[in-house]
Write an enzyme that holds these catalytic residues in place. Structure first.
Site, mmCIF file in Angstrom:
data_model
loop_
_atom_site.group_PDB
_atom_site.id
_atom_site.type_symbol
_atom_site.label_atom_id
_atom_site.label_comp_id
_atom_site.label_asym_id
_atom_site.label_seq_id
_atom_site.Cartn_x
_atom_site.Cartn_y
_atom_site.Cartn_z
ATOM 1 N N CYS A 174 14.130 2.912 -1.902
ATOM 2 C CA CYS A 174 15.716 3.134 -1.787
ATOM 3 C C CYS A 174 16.284 3.737 -3.101
ATOM 4 O O CYS A 174 15.810 4.618 -3.415
ATOM 5 C CB CYS A 174 16.249 2.100 -1.244
ATOM 6 N N HIS A 229 13.799 1.231 3.827
ATOM 7 C CA HIS A 229 13.171 -0.096 3.295
ATOM 8 C C HIS A 229 12.238 -0.472 3.974
ATOM 9 O O HIS A 229 12.098 -0.975 5.075
ATOM 10 C CB HIS A 229 14.437 -1.030 3.481
ATOM 11 N N GLU A 286 10.048 -2.761 3.412
ATOM 12 C CA GLU A 286 10.019 -4.357 3.632
ATOM 13 C C GLU A 286 10.833 -4.686 4.730
ATOM 14 O O GLU A 286 10.877 -5.940 4.965
ATOM 15 C CB GLU A 286 10.504 -4.826 1.960
#
Lengths: 270, 200
Positions: B80, B182, B184
């Site tokens: 990001c 993202h 994650e």
């Protein structure tokens, strides 16, 4: 194409997920972490956790559950409730939340919105708004301290004006809880959401009133919201998220598909 | 084979925990550090970040890590804002363009959303150039994005996304990789991308 989001909302009181009807009579639904995990696996696009006791109790609340959720789920989540300062927000974000949502504290101190924007960025600043349709005056009114019926009070703001205000101060997303509809499963307040959509330039999430799949289709098609939030229909198993997304896709509402991985996929090398 | 040392650079930004937890779910050991020696000795380095480019660059400078990061030769993944810091400059600052880490050419500009709402927030589809970073991930898989600034498509684009106009969803030059989304927070596909990076 950017997908519209389906967002289960988990109201948290004393570390348990609860659900009330029109903000009252809370019943315990279950433990937070397994429920969060279950929703992530079921295809939710995002989760929201509202600590509904925090703002109205004026007490420091144990937020260690934020970290426990961040450890197990692999979709974004937002935490709301009792965030009154830059430091409060920082602690929640450091524990692994992706966004923080503020409601009553923003009404008490609108400068907090600017400060959160400047320190953590617009992308994590969500403003929750509890909006009540006053039939007598034909106006939408913003309420605060809605987590506790005895302390709930009308603010000085009308909803449309407050939306403009929070946007100008740096809000990154708005969740509009339509209080008349909350928990009664008669459908989203499409009329109000359309009026808000006209002035809302950031992502807008509809909240309050989902009872059946058709309500989601209606709110996406007619109010052009970016996401739809719901609680009881998911907690009580009335709506299955996969079935909901299949129906929305059939109706031309873009939904995230879970493709799975190809045969080349493999785990971490030993 | 010895276990890999995975280090997340402590940029002082807020999404460090979620990146760490995602790596721990893969079963790898992770250390969060702003110690030059620890970062240089890592097998793989993550550069996380949320917030604004000016605040993150100020933090990296204050920690004296600019040259350390520029001289890394092992695989580095920016996530990001971490990705945006990898290029030459960013418009995301009250002072106008600010210099970034220049790990590869490129410029971060406000997204050309052509009337669509910003921030670009939610799940969007990514098309990629079949690099090893995307091994096992089908074309047009959804990843989670939250941003208002982006690197337009250019020579170092490894994957693309469209929101009003096309922009770089992933970039690469030599050992430096960056993803705008993202991983994650992008479900199974995101976990696979992190796995692929660890396996590089």
């Amino acid at each position: 194409m950017l997908a519209k989001r389906i967002i289960p909302c988990l109201d948290v009181r004393d570390g348990k997920v609860v659900k009330g009807v029109q903000f009252r009579n809370h019943e315990i639904i279950g433990d937070i972490v397994p429920l969060a995990e279950q929703y992530a696996k079921a295809g939710a696009d995002e989760l929201v956790f509202y600590d509904i006791t925090a703002s109205s109790d004026a007490r420091v609340v144990d937020k260690s559950w934020v970290s426990r959720i961040a450890q197990v789920i692999d979709i974004p989540f937002c935490v709301a409730g009792g965030i009154k300062s830059i430091d409060d927000a920082g602690r929640i974000l450091e524990m692994g939340a992706d966004k923080i949502s503020i409601n009553s504290p923003a009404l008490n101190n609108p400068e907090l919105i600017n400060a959160l924007h400047d320190v953590y960025g617009q992308q994590c600043v969500v403003i929750g708004i509890d909006s009540f349709y006053n039939e007598a005056t034909d106006q939408y009114e913003v309420y605060k301290f809605t987590g506790d019926e005895s302390r709930t009070q009308k603010s000085k703001w009308q909803t449309i004006d407050w939306i403009k205000e929070v946007q100008s101060r740096g809000a990154g997303e708005i969740v509009l809880n339509c209080m008349n509809q909350d928990g009664v499963r008669k459908g989203y307040d499409v009329k109000q959401l359309k009026a808000v959509r006209d002035v809302c330039e950031v992502p807008l999430i509809a909240s309050g009133g989902a009872g059946e799949i058709a309500h989601f289709t209606e709110v996406f098609q007619h109010a052009d919201v970016d996401g739809a939030l719901a609680a009881s229909v998911f907690h009580k198993g009335i709506i299955n998220i996969d079935a909901l997304k299949a129906e929305l896709t059939n109706n031309g509402v873009p939904m995230r598909k879970r493709h799975g991985l190809t045969a080349q996929a493999k785990g971490v090398n030993p | 084979m010895q276990r890999q040392k995975i280090v997340i650079v402590n940029t002082g930004c807020a999404n460090i925990s979620s990146v760490r937890f995602a790596l721990e779910r893969l079963g790898v050991e992770v250390e969060v550090s702003d110690d030059k020696q620890v970062i240089v000795a890592a097998d793989k380095v993550f550069l996380p970040g949320v917030g604004t480019a000016s605040a993150a660059m100020a933090s990296i400078k204050q920690k004296g890590l600019v040259e350390t990061l520029q001289e890394l030769t092992q695989p580095v993944l920016g996530v990001c804002l971490g990705m945006q810091l990898m290029v030459a400059s960013s418009a995301e600052s009250k002072q106008g363009d600010i210099p970034c880490l220049s790990l590869m050419p490129g410029h971060v500009a406000r997204m050309q959303a052509n009337g669509l709402r910003l921030p670009h927030m939610g799940w969007n589809t990514v098309t990629h150039k079949n690099d090893d970073l995307f091994k096992g991930i089908p074309q047009d898989t959804y990843f989670y994005f939250v941003h208002s600034f982006a690197v337009p498509e250019y020579a170092h684009t490894l994957a693309s996304c469209t929101y009003g106009s096309e922009f770089s969803a992933a970039i690469n030059k030599n050992n430096f990789y960056g993803v705008q989304f993202h991983p994650e927070r992008s479900g199974e596909a995101g976990a696979q991308l992190l796995t692929n990076f660890v396996n590089l």
